[in-house]
Design a protein around this motif. Structure first.
Motif, PDB file in Angstrom:
ATOM      1  N   ARG A   1       0.823  -1.206   0.000  1.00  9.72           N
ATOM      2  CA  ARG A   1       0.000   0.000   0.000  1.00  9.72           C
ATOM      3  C   ARG A   1       0.866   1.268   0.000  1.00  9.72           C
ATOM      4  O   ARG A   1       0.393   2.335  -0.383  1.00  9.72           O
ATOM      5  CB  ARG A   1      -0.926   0.010   1.225  1.00  9.72           C
TER       6      ARG A   1
ATOM      7  N   GLY B   1      -5.797  12.295   5.400  1.00  8.66           N
ATOM      8  CA  GLY B   1      -6.119  10.863   5.416  1.00  8.66           C
ATOM      9  C   GLY B   1      -4.834  10.072   5.607  1.00  8.66           C
ATOM     10  O   GLY B   1      -4.516   9.172   4.836  1.00  8.66           O
TER      11      GLY B   1
ATOM     12  N   GLY C   1      -3.886   7.895   7.678  1.00 12.12           N
ATOM     13  CA  GLY C   1      -3.917   6.489   8.084  1.00 12.12           C
ATOM     14  C   GLY C   1      -2.941   6.230   9.220  1.00 12.12           C
ATOM     15  O   GLY C   1      -2.739   7.088  10.103  1.00 12.12           O
TER      16      GLY C   1
ATOM     17  N   LEU D   1      -3.468  14.310   9.152  1.00  6.71           N
ATOM     18  CA  LEU D   1      -4.882  14.518   9.530  1.00  6.71           C
ATOM     19  C   LEU D   1      -5.660  13.269   9.140  1.00  6.71           C
ATOM     20  O   LEU D   1      -5.461  12.721   8.045  1.00  6.71           O
ATOM     21  CB  LEU D   1      -5.399  15.752   8.790  1.00  6.71           C
TER      22      LEU D   1
ATOM     23  N   SER E   1      -9.693  11.059  10.114  1.00  3.80           N
ATOM     24  CA  SER E   1     -10.934  11.060  10.888  1.00  3.80           C
ATOM     25  C   SER E   1     -11.051   9.806  11.764  1.00  3.80           C
ATOM     26  O   SER E   1     -12.056   9.624  12.439  1.00  3.80           O
ATOM     27  CB  SER E   1     -12.141  11.157   9.950  1.00  3.80           C
ATOM     28  N   SER E   2     -10.032   8.949  11.754  1.00  3.42           N
ATOM     29  CA  SER E   2     -10.080   7.719  12.550  1.00  3.42           C
ATOM     30  C   SER E   2      -9.093   7.797  13.711  1.00  3.42           C
ATOM     31  O   SER E   2      -7.883   7.926  13.505  1.00  3.42           O
ATOM     32  CB  SER E   2      -9.739   6.508  11.666  1.00  3.42           C
TER      33      SER E   2
ATOM     34  N   ILE F   1     -11.752  15.513   6.240  1.00  5.84           N
ATOM     35  CA  ILE F   1     -11.238  16.236   5.061  1.00  5.84           C
ATOM     36  C   ILE F   1     -12.356  17.081   4.431  1.00  5.84           C
ATOM     37  O   ILE F   1     -12.112  18.187   3.944  1.00  5.84           O
ATOM     38  CB  ILE F   1     -10.683  15.243   4.011  1.00  5.84           C
ATOM     39  N   GLY F   2     -13.588  16.545   4.476  1.00  3.00           N
ATOM     40  CA  GLY F   2     -14.717  17.248   3.866  1.00  3.00           C
ATOM     41  C   GLY F   2     -14.971  18.617   4.484  1.00  3.00           C
ATOM     42  O   GLY F   2     -15.468  19.526   3.823  1.00  3.00           O
TER      43      GLY F   2
HETATM   44  C1  LIG Z   1      -6.853   3.811   2.537  1.00  5.95           C
HETATM   45  S1  LIG Z   1      -6.340   4.707   3.952  1.00  5.95           S
HETATM   46  C2  LIG Z   1      -4.900   5.566   3.363  1.00  5.95           C
HETATM   47  C3  LIG Z   1      -3.856   5.688   4.434  1.00  5.95           C
HETATM   48  C4  LIG Z   1      -2.532   6.297   3.986  1.00  5.95           C
HETATM   49  N1  LIG Z   1      -2.702   7.670   3.498  1.00  5.95           N
HETATM   50  C5  LIG Z   1      -1.827   5.495   2.920  1.00  5.95           C
HETATM   51  O1  LIG Z   1      -1.248   6.109   2.026  1.00  5.95           O
HETATM   52  O2  LIG Z   1      -1.801   4.262   2.967  1.00  5.95           O
HETATM   53  C6  LIG Z   1      -7.567   5.973   3.967  1.00  5.95           C
HETATM   54  C7  LIG Z   1      -7.503   6.839   5.214  1.00  5.95           C
HETATM   55  O3  LIG Z   1      -8.357   7.960   4.994  1.00  5.95           O
HETATM   56  C8  LIG Z   1      -9.069   8.216   6.192  1.00  5.95           C
HETATM   57  N2  LIG Z   1     -10.312   8.912   5.820  1.00  5.95           N
HETATM   58  C9  LIG Z   1     -11.360   8.434   5.104  1.00  5.95           C
HETATM   59  N3  LIG Z   1     -12.292   9.374   4.966  1.00  5.95           N
HETATM   60  C10 LIG Z   1     -11.826  10.481   5.612  1.00  5.95           C
HETATM   61  C11 LIG Z   1     -12.337  11.795   5.826  1.00  5.95           C
HETATM   62  N4  LIG Z   1     -13.530  12.153   5.328  1.00  5.95           N
HETATM   63  N5  LIG Z   1     -11.611  12.650   6.556  1.00  5.95           N
HETATM   64  C12 LIG Z   1     -10.406  12.304   7.071  1.00  5.95           C
HETATM   65  N6  LIG Z   1      -9.853  11.070   6.889  1.00  5.95           N
HETATM   66  C13 LIG Z   1     -10.562  10.175   6.173  1.00  5.95           C
HETATM   67  C14 LIG Z   1      -9.304   6.861   6.819  1.00  5.95           C
HETATM   68  O4  LIG Z   1      -9.551   6.959   8.198  1.00  5.95           O
HETATM   69  C15 LIG Z   1      -7.998   6.149   6.469  1.00  5.95           C
HETATM   70  O5  LIG Z   1      -7.053   6.304   7.487  1.00  5.95           O
END
Ligand SMILES: C[S@@+](CC[C@H](N)C(=O)[O-])C[C@H]1O[C@@H](n2cnc3c(N)ncnc32)[C@H](O)[C@@H]1O
Length: 254
Positions: free
Chosen positions: A15, A38, A40, A60, A62-63, A84-85
């Protein structure tokens, strides 16, 4: 199923490959501030911090579960709980990174130009989103959701819309000095075979379905999904599945 850092990080090496390729394509010089939207478990933030080691870096997400892992991994950086929204900071940045996150946020026609406005002149918005809604892994999830005994609960589940490269280019170009868009299909080798494909998507695309089901339904859904995945993705002689995964990349310079 809410986001789980443990589940997501099972395939961290694969990933993280796209974010390495994305960050390598950022040409902005003298980067002093950067944010990872996001972030992660901090895998993408770590790549950003390695490339721009003199910058103030923020992550940043949301989890809370993801942020706990990110803070443990990178204790010297700042991490914020936010959506993010709704993100509309007072400050502007030299780099805004969003790797594999904006596909979870709706209304890209508004979102992407809004993110560009949070860049300093010459700053870069660097985004990678999976471009895989028509891949078997997504198509089969939709079919199983619509045709199982759980259909009334999850047939209407929909991922936010994603768009072709030309849409993003047209939305961004009026606000940017340069927009670079490209698409790559990775072939992620999953040595755990078909079960690993299921585990991969349990950590991401299947979440919106699974979170609406009870435990028994989740097990039955995953069983049906595994059987369908077996048919759709041939395994190599040693059992490895080479998972094709198309991804869209954008680096937009303000
Ligand atoms: C697929 S992971 C990607 C993690 C990391 N950026 C990477 O490159 O592997 C998606 C991340 O986006 C976050 N996420 C999803 N929707 C979001 C939102 N509306 N606001 C903030 N974070 C969000 C999730 O909590 C998750 O940690």
């Amino acid at each position: 199923m809410s986001w789980s850092a443990k589940q997501y990080s099972m395939f961290e090496q694969q990933r993280t490959r796209p974010v390495r390729d994305l960050v390598a394509a950022i040409a902005t010089q003298n980067v002093q501030s950067a944010i990872d939207l996001g972030c992660g478990p901090g895998n993408s933030t770590e790549v950003l911090a390695e490339r721009f080691s003199d910058a103030r870096i923020t992550g940043l997400d949301s989890s809370e579960d993801m942020l706990a892992d990110a803070r443990q991994r990178l204790p010297d950086l700042t991490f914020e709980l936010a959506d993010i929204g709704d993100w509309n900071p007072a400050q502007t940045y030299d780099v805004i990174l969003a790797n594999a996150s904006l596909q979870w946020v709706p209304d890209h026609a508004v979102l992407y130009p809004r993110l560009v406005k949070r860049l300093n002149p010459g700053g870069s918005l660097a985004v990678q989103t999976p471009d895989n809604l028509e891949e078997p892994a997504h198509r089969l999830a939709r079919e199983i959701a619509a045709n199982g005994p759980w259909a009334d609960k999850i047939a209407s589940v929909k991922h936010p819309d994603r768009h072709p490269a030309a849409y993003y280019f047209e939305w961004l170009k009026p606000h940017c000095a340069d927009v670079d868009v490209w698409r790559t299909t990775y072939h992620h080798p999953l040595s755990g075979g078909h079960a690993a494909v299921v585990e991969w998507f349990k950590g991401s695309a299947l979440r919106p379905y699974l979170q609406k089901l009870d435990q028994g339904e989740q097990a039955a859904f995953l069983d049906a999904y595994l059987n369908a995945i077996r048919q759709a993705y041939p395994a190599l002689a040693d059992g490895t599945v080479l998972l094709p995964f198309p991804r869209l990349f954008i680096v937009a310079v303000r």
